[in-house]
Scaffold this motif. Structure first.
Motif, PDB file in Angstrom:
ATOM      1  N   LYS A 298     -17.483 -31.299 -23.016  1.00 28.85           N
ATOM      2  CA  LYS A 298     -18.044 -30.552 -21.888  1.00 28.85           C
ATOM      3  C   LYS A 298     -17.314 -30.898 -20.600  1.00 28.85           C
ATOM      4  CE  LYS A 298     -22.638 -30.266 -23.990  1.00 28.85           C
ATOM      5  NZ  LYS A 298     -24.059 -30.689 -23.904  1.00 28.85           N
ATOM      6  N   GLU A 299     -16.946 -32.183 -20.453  1.00 26.83           N
ATOM      7  CA  GLU A 299     -16.155 -32.573 -19.281  1.00 26.83           C
ATOM      8  C   GLU A 299     -14.779 -31.917 -19.308  1.00 26.83           C
ATOM      9  OE1 GLU A 299     -17.055 -34.329 -16.735  1.00 26.83           O
ATOM     10  OE2 GLU A 299     -19.037 -34.948 -17.412  1.00 26.83           O
ATOM     11  N   ALA A 300     -14.199 -31.804 -20.495  1.00 26.28           N
ATOM     12  CA  ALA A 300     -12.895 -31.149 -20.607  1.00 26.28           C
ATOM     13  C   ALA A 300     -12.979 -29.683 -20.214  1.00 26.28           C
ATOM     14  CB  ALA A 300     -12.360 -31.291 -22.031  1.00 26.28           C
ATOM     15  N   LEU A 301     -14.046 -29.008 -20.610  1.00 27.14           N
ATOM     16  CA  LEU A 301     -14.241 -27.618 -20.200  1.00 27.14           C
ATOM     17  C   LEU A 301     -14.484 -27.518 -18.699  1.00 27.14           C
ATOM     18  CD1 LEU A 301     -16.517 -26.402 -23.129  1.00 27.14           C
ATOM     19  CD2 LEU A 301     -14.109 -25.865 -22.785  1.00 27.14           C
ATOM     20  N   LYS A 302     -15.201 -28.484 -18.154  1.00 22.56           N
ATOM     21  CA  LYS A 302     -15.493 -28.464 -16.720  1.00 22.56           C
ATOM     22  C   LYS A 302     -14.221 -28.616 -15.899  1.00 22.56           C
ATOM     23  CE  LYS A 302     -17.892 -31.186 -13.175  1.00 22.56           C
ATOM     24  NZ  LYS A 302     -18.759 -32.366 -12.941  1.00 22.56           N
ATOM     25  N   TYR A 303     -13.333 -29.529 -16.319  1.00 17.65           N
ATOM     26  CA  TYR A 303     -12.096 -29.779 -15.588  1.00 17.65           C
ATOM     27  C   TYR A 303     -10.928 -28.934 -16.104  1.00 17.65           C
ATOM     28  CZ  TYR A 303     -14.475 -33.814 -13.579  1.00 17.65           C
ATOM     29  OH  TYR A 303     -15.350 -34.631 -12.906  1.00 17.65           O
ATOM     30  N   GLU A 304     -11.215 -27.949 -16.967  1.00 14.42           N
ATOM     31  CA  GLU A 304     -10.225 -26.986 -17.457  1.00 14.42           C
ATOM     32  C   GLU A 304      -9.022 -27.676 -18.099  1.00 14.42           C
ATOM     33  OE1 GLU A 304      -9.173 -24.239 -14.426  1.00 14.42           O
ATOM     34  OE2 GLU A 304     -11.215 -23.464 -14.189  1.00 14.42           O
ATOM     35  N   GLN A 305      -9.313 -28.594 -18.999  1.00 14.67           N
ATOM     36  CA  GLN A 305      -8.266 -29.269 -19.762  1.00 14.67           C
ATOM     37  C   GLN A 305      -7.978 -28.448 -21.017  1.00 14.67           C
ATOM     38  OE1 GLN A 305      -6.797 -32.189 -18.526  1.00 14.67           O
ATOM     39  NE2 GLN A 305      -8.045 -31.646 -16.747  1.00 14.67           N
ATOM     40  N   LYS A 306      -7.172 -27.420 -20.847  1.00 14.33           N
ATOM     41  CA  LYS A 306      -6.953 -26.464 -21.922  1.00 14.33           C
ATOM     42  C   LYS A 306      -6.192 -27.079 -23.082  1.00 14.33           C
ATOM     43  CE  LYS A 306      -7.057 -22.523 -18.755  1.00 14.33           C
ATOM     44  NZ  LYS A 306      -6.352 -21.321 -18.258  1.00 14.33           N
ATOM     45  N   GLN A 307      -5.205 -27.935 -22.804  1.00 12.59           N
ATOM     46  CA  GLN A 307      -4.465 -28.554 -23.894  1.00 12.59           C
ATOM     47  C   GLN A 307      -5.363 -29.442 -24.736  1.00 12.59           C
ATOM     48  OE1 GLN A 307      -3.579 -28.375 -20.714  1.00 12.59           O
ATOM     49  NE2 GLN A 307      -1.365 -28.378 -20.419  1.00 12.59           N
ATOM     50  N   PHE A 308      -6.270 -30.160 -24.080  1.00  6.76           N
ATOM     51  CA  PHE A 308      -7.172 -31.057 -24.798  1.00  6.76           C
ATOM     52  C   PHE A 308      -8.142 -30.264 -25.665  1.00  6.76           C
ATOM     53  CE2 PHE A 308     -10.946 -33.665 -25.251  1.00  6.76           C
ATOM     54  CZ  PHE A 308     -10.419 -34.907 -25.574  1.00  6.76           C
ATOM     55  N   VAL A 309      -8.726 -29.214 -25.095  1.00  3.51           N
ATOM     56  CA  VAL A 309      -9.706 -28.422 -25.835  1.00  3.51           C
ATOM     57  C   VAL A 309      -9.046 -27.692 -26.997  1.00  3.51           C
ATOM     58  CG1 VAL A 309     -11.358 -26.523 -25.662  1.00  3.51           C
ATOM     59  CG2 VAL A 309     -11.169 -28.182 -23.800  1.00  3.51           C
ATOM     60  N   ALA A 310      -7.824 -27.204 -26.782  1.00  5.90           N
ATOM     61  CA  ALA A 310      -7.124 -26.467 -27.832  1.00  5.90           C
ATOM     62  C   ALA A 310      -6.426 -27.372 -28.833  1.00  5.90           C
ATOM     63  CB  ALA A 310      -6.100 -25.519 -27.203  1.00  5.90           C
ATOM     64  N   HIS A 311      -6.598 -28.663 -28.717  1.00  4.92           N
ATOM     65  CA  HIS A 311      -5.967 -29.600 -29.650  1.00  4.92           C
ATOM     66  C   HIS A 311      -6.499 -29.363 -31.061  1.00  4.92           C
ATOM     67  CE1 HIS A 311      -4.749 -33.428 -31.483  1.00  4.92           C
ATOM     68  NE2 HIS A 311      -3.864 -33.514 -30.517  1.00  4.92           N
ATOM     69  N   PRO A 312      -5.639 -29.460 -32.093  1.00  6.40           N
ATOM     70  CA  PRO A 312      -6.109 -29.197 -33.467  1.00  6.40           C
ATOM     71  C   PRO A 312      -7.285 -30.070 -33.893  1.00  6.40           C
ATOM     72  CG  PRO A 312      -3.716 -29.247 -33.384  1.00  6.40           C
ATOM     73  CD  PRO A 312      -4.190 -29.666 -32.034  1.00  6.40           C
ATOM     74  N   HIS A 313      -7.291 -31.349 -33.485  1.00  6.72           N
ATOM     75  CA  HIS A 313      -8.401 -32.223 -33.854  1.00  6.72           C
ATOM     76  C   HIS A 313      -9.712 -31.720 -33.268  1.00  6.72           C
ATOM     77  CE1 HIS A 313      -5.480 -35.855 -34.485  1.00  6.72           C
ATOM     78  NE2 HIS A 313      -5.258 -34.847 -35.310  1.00  6.72           N
ATOM     79  N   CYS A 314      -9.658 -31.304 -32.021  1.00  5.80           N
ATOM     80  CA  CYS A 314     -10.858 -30.813 -31.351  1.00  5.80           C
ATOM     81  C   CYS A 314     -11.319 -29.493 -31.955  1.00  5.80           C
ATOM     82  CB  CYS A 314     -10.584 -30.668 -29.857  1.00  5.80           C
ATOM     83  SG  CYS A 314     -11.997 -30.152 -28.878  1.00  5.80           S
ATOM     84  N   GLN A 315     -10.394 -28.596 -32.206  1.00  8.73           N
ATOM     85  CA  GLN A 315     -10.743 -27.293 -32.758  1.00  8.73           C
ATOM     86  C   GLN A 315     -11.278 -27.412 -34.182  1.00  8.73           C
ATOM     87  OE1 GLN A 315     -10.670 -24.118 -31.256  1.00  8.73           O
ATOM     88  NE2 GLN A 315     -10.507 -25.421 -29.437  1.00  8.73           N
TER      89      GLN A 315
END
Length: 740
Positions: A298-315
């Motif tokens: 949720k913090e990653a979405l808040k700070y618009e960390q697109k690379q982190f959110v789109a990471h294969p592990h996260c997805q």
């Protein structure tokens, strides 16, 4: 030129100070410095302890002392010997050692009595200037402290050593800071002040610094990346550098996620709470989707960390949570998926009733899964759009009723319109729950919530006007007859206004379905590109409005004096008894005429066929020609280029942009609550009643305990207690539907 460094291979820069002349260097000093360059320890000792000892701080023609030469050559024995000499000046030797990454030499240098703890950080600049008698070094700026250089070079061991000795890096003040220190530094040398800020941010963005100093490296990288992006928008002079540092922080967070080797480790990272670093041990928890909080995501979405959110592990983790309870779904073909979805949507009323009665059953848990919630909410919105279509074409009404409806002022709502009203109330309640759960700041940060707010506000306005029109129809003496041909209605009749608002609301409703495109890998990037294009259109409209205003005012000034002011049927030009419509008077009409000219709907006769003078016609025609050339040839093509550029930018990172947008969509269905779609969410379930009674009991117990423990309180404490009690009561009352 000085030679290249032996360990790093980087060329050593030539100092800015003038080179010393060879005949002015003492022969003994030359011998001493050459021995230091060769690493001849015995010759160095003879020069230092001979009958005529040389100055240990003497320099060669490049301004390098013996200790700097020894450090550059990584000669530990020679450095140890030189440090034992009285009055030796370390100077840039410590920075050389940090750059080369020689841990042993760095440790010996910082253990020297002349180096204090403060000198390793902010006091380094004063030490350098004092040591060199106010003359700056040629290799490093005095603002580059040892710990800052270690962070720049990502020297983990050396940086840890400096931190253990008490060295620190102070975060720069805000750009708008008006403290005395910032004012003095800006007035003294603004460039030096800016470079100090840039060098400090380079050190703070170093992976080594974040790893060694932050208790939560991932969150620290998120926040620093966000701050650097915002700072880059304000400090345009260093925009590229700041954006590069921001990308470095984003990459660092992704590199940490790369270290995860199992789903448990990924959950431990994404479940990390920002409230406390030691609160719970998420790494020991089992993979249970119901217990996942995903606070870090949720913090990653808040700070618009697109690379982190789109990471294969996260997805991969998000996909496993999204399709929970539907094994084999992702492996099935399109036909099987379609059949299952149709069956589940057809059973939606029965599923909703079953969930209201048995929310904790196995089937109830399946209904609460994110995918099922998304499917049912989407189907509910699709039914709502279908009802809007039926209401727009008056489907279901008899022919006699339709004829009567055309002449009836303030007609009552039809059964179909009552269904639409019920859905609107359900959507409003759903938005209220979302606002309650997310908070105001998080709610208004999402643009789709603004679209929902506008859409629902228009529907509320529609039904309010219909109610007002119905009330007016009951008083025929004041507001006129109830049955009247529509052409004779007043222009501000509430029924007419409500129909106009309802038409606009329908447009927003069908535009809202674009939000669901984010779940599709093909339509998702197109939807994101459309959003970026809308931003480009907003920028274009600002420039276009300036151009439109300039030509509208000019043409209005030309034709204003030819308007017959006695005419009441609009602005006209009279020519020998023949009337011509004045397309440029008043000013608003001039705006409208020029706007339609963009699409070729304004003929040239608007400036030619009139009784104005030939000179006026010529000037007007020239302005009209210039407007077409400026607006159509230049501005419209510029808009096309801007939109093409935005589309290409999204396509270059289509996978990342789509996965980030899809993750934001998914996260809205991961949290508890809002299980049933509209209009079933308006039904009070037994589970909600149970939660309500349980919270009321807890509230009563807390009041009784507080009275027993503290029978007497001050007046201000009583006021605060009363406020908290009322707040808890309102919260308890709201729980009847919020805990769905």
């Amino acid at each position: 030129m000085r030679g290249s460094s032996k360990s790093s291979g980087r060329p050593i820069p030539i100092p800015l100070e003038p080179l010393k002349e060879g005949h002015r260097i003492d022969p003994l000093e030359r011998l001493f410095l050459e021995a230091a360059e060769r690493g001849d320890k015995h010759t160095v000792i003879r020069c230092l302890h001979g009958p005529r000892p040389v100055n240990v701080n003497c320099t060669n023609i490049l301004g390098r002392s013996a200790i700097q030469i020894a450090v550059d050559n990584e000669n530990v024995e020679l450095v140890e010997l030189l440090l034992k000499q009285d009055g030796v000046r370390i100077g840039d030797a410590l920075l050389y050692a940090i750059r080369e990454g020689v841990y042993r030499i760095v440790e010996m240098l910082i253990d020297h009595p002349s180096i204090t703890r403060d000198m390793l950080g902010n006091a380094w600049a004063g030490y350098k200037l004092e040591e060199n008698s106010g003359i700056e070094s040629s290799d490093y700026s005095p603002d580059i402290s040892p710990i800052m250089l270690a962070a720049h070079c990502n020297q983990f061991e050396i940086l840890q050593l400096l931190i253990s000795r008490g060295a620190r890096i102070e975060k720069p003040h805000r750009l708008t800071c008006s403290c005395t220190r910032c004012k003095e530094e800006v007035q003294s040398d603004s460039l030096r002040y800016s470079l100090l800020r840039i060098n400090t941010y380079k050190a703070l963005a170093s992976p080594a610094w974040i790893s060694l100093t932050s208790p939560d490296p991932v969150l620290s990288a998120f926040k620093l990346s966000w701050d650097l992006e915002k700072l880059a928008m304000r400090e345009n002079e260093f925009k590229d550098i700041l954006n590069e540092l921001s990308e470095q922080c984003k990459k660092y967070a992704c590199d940490l996620l790369d270290q995860c080797r199992s789903s448990e480790e990924v959950i431990a990272v994404l479940n990390k709470s920002s409230d406390s670093d030691n609160e719970g041990d998420d790494s020991d928890e089992e993979v249970d989707c119901e217990r996942l909080t995903l606070d870090r995501l949720k913090e990653a979405l808040k700070y618009e960390q697109k690379q982190f959110v789109a990471h294969p592990h996260c997805q991969q983790l998000l996909a496993s949570i999204w399709y929970e309870g539907l094994p084999g779904w992702r492996k099935s073909n399109f036909f099987v998926r379609t059949v299952i979805i149709v069956i589940l949507i057809a059973l939606m009323p029965l599923m909703a009733v079953y969930y209201l009665i048995f929310p904790r059953s196995r089937l109830g848990q399946l209904i609460r899964s994110p995918f099922m919630k998304f499917m049912y909410h989407s189907a509910s919105f699709g039914v709502f759009l279908f009802l809007l279509i039926l209401a727009s074409i008056n489907m279901g009404s008899r022919e006699q009723t339709q004829i009567q409806r055309k002449q009836r002022r303030g007609p009552a709502l039809s059964p179909l319109e009552w269904l639409v009203f019920l859905y609107v109330i359900g959507f409003i309640w759903s938005e209220c729950k979302q606002l309650w759960d997310e908070g105001l700041k998080a709610y208004i940060r999402q643009w789709w919530n603004w679209l929902d707010f506008i859409m629902l506000s228009l529907y509320l306005c529609t039904f309010t006007l219909r109610f007002v029109a119905f009330i007016h129809s009951l008083d025929e003496e004041q507001y006129g007859p109830k049955m009247l041909p529509r052409t004779k209605w007043p222009s501000n009749d509430p029924t007419l206004v409500s129909e106009g608002v309802f038409a606009i609301a329908n447009v927003f409703s069908f535009a809202r379905i674009i939000y669901l495109f984010q779940a599709n890998p093909t339509l998702g990037p197109l939807q994101i590109s459309l959003g970026c294009m809308l931003i480009d259109i907003g920028k274009f409209l600002f420039i276009f409005f300036l151009v439109l205003t300039s030509f509208a005012c000019g043409l209005n000034q030309l034709y204003y004096y030819y308007t017959d002011s006695d005419k009441t049927q609009g602005a006209v030009i009279v020519d020998n008894g023949k009337e011509y419509e004045n397309a440029f008077d008043p000013l608003l009409q001039s705006y409208i005429t020029l706007f339609w000219a963009l699409f070729g709907l304004t003929p040239l006769s608007t400036v030619r066929e009139s009784s104005v003078h030939e000179l006026t016609k010529s000037v007007a025609e020239a302005l009209f020609m210039a407007y077409h050339a400026m607006a159509i040839i230049v501005l419209v093509n510029m808009l096309i280029a801007m939109m093409s550029n935005s589309f290409q930018d999204i396509q270059d990172h289509a996978d990342r942009e789509w996965k980030f947008a899809r993750s934001k969509l998914w996260m809205g269905y991961f949290d508890e609550g809002s299980t049933l779609p509209t209009p079933f969410n308006l039904i009070i379930s037994p589970k909600s009643i149970y939660y309500f009674l349980k919270r009321v009991r807890r509230l009563v117990q807390s009041c009784l305990v507080s009275k027993t423990d503290k029978p007497r309180r001050k007046s201000n404490e009583m006021h605060n207690k009363t406020y908290c009690t009322l707040h808890d009561y309102v919260s308890s009352f709201s729980f009847i539907r919020l805990k769905e």
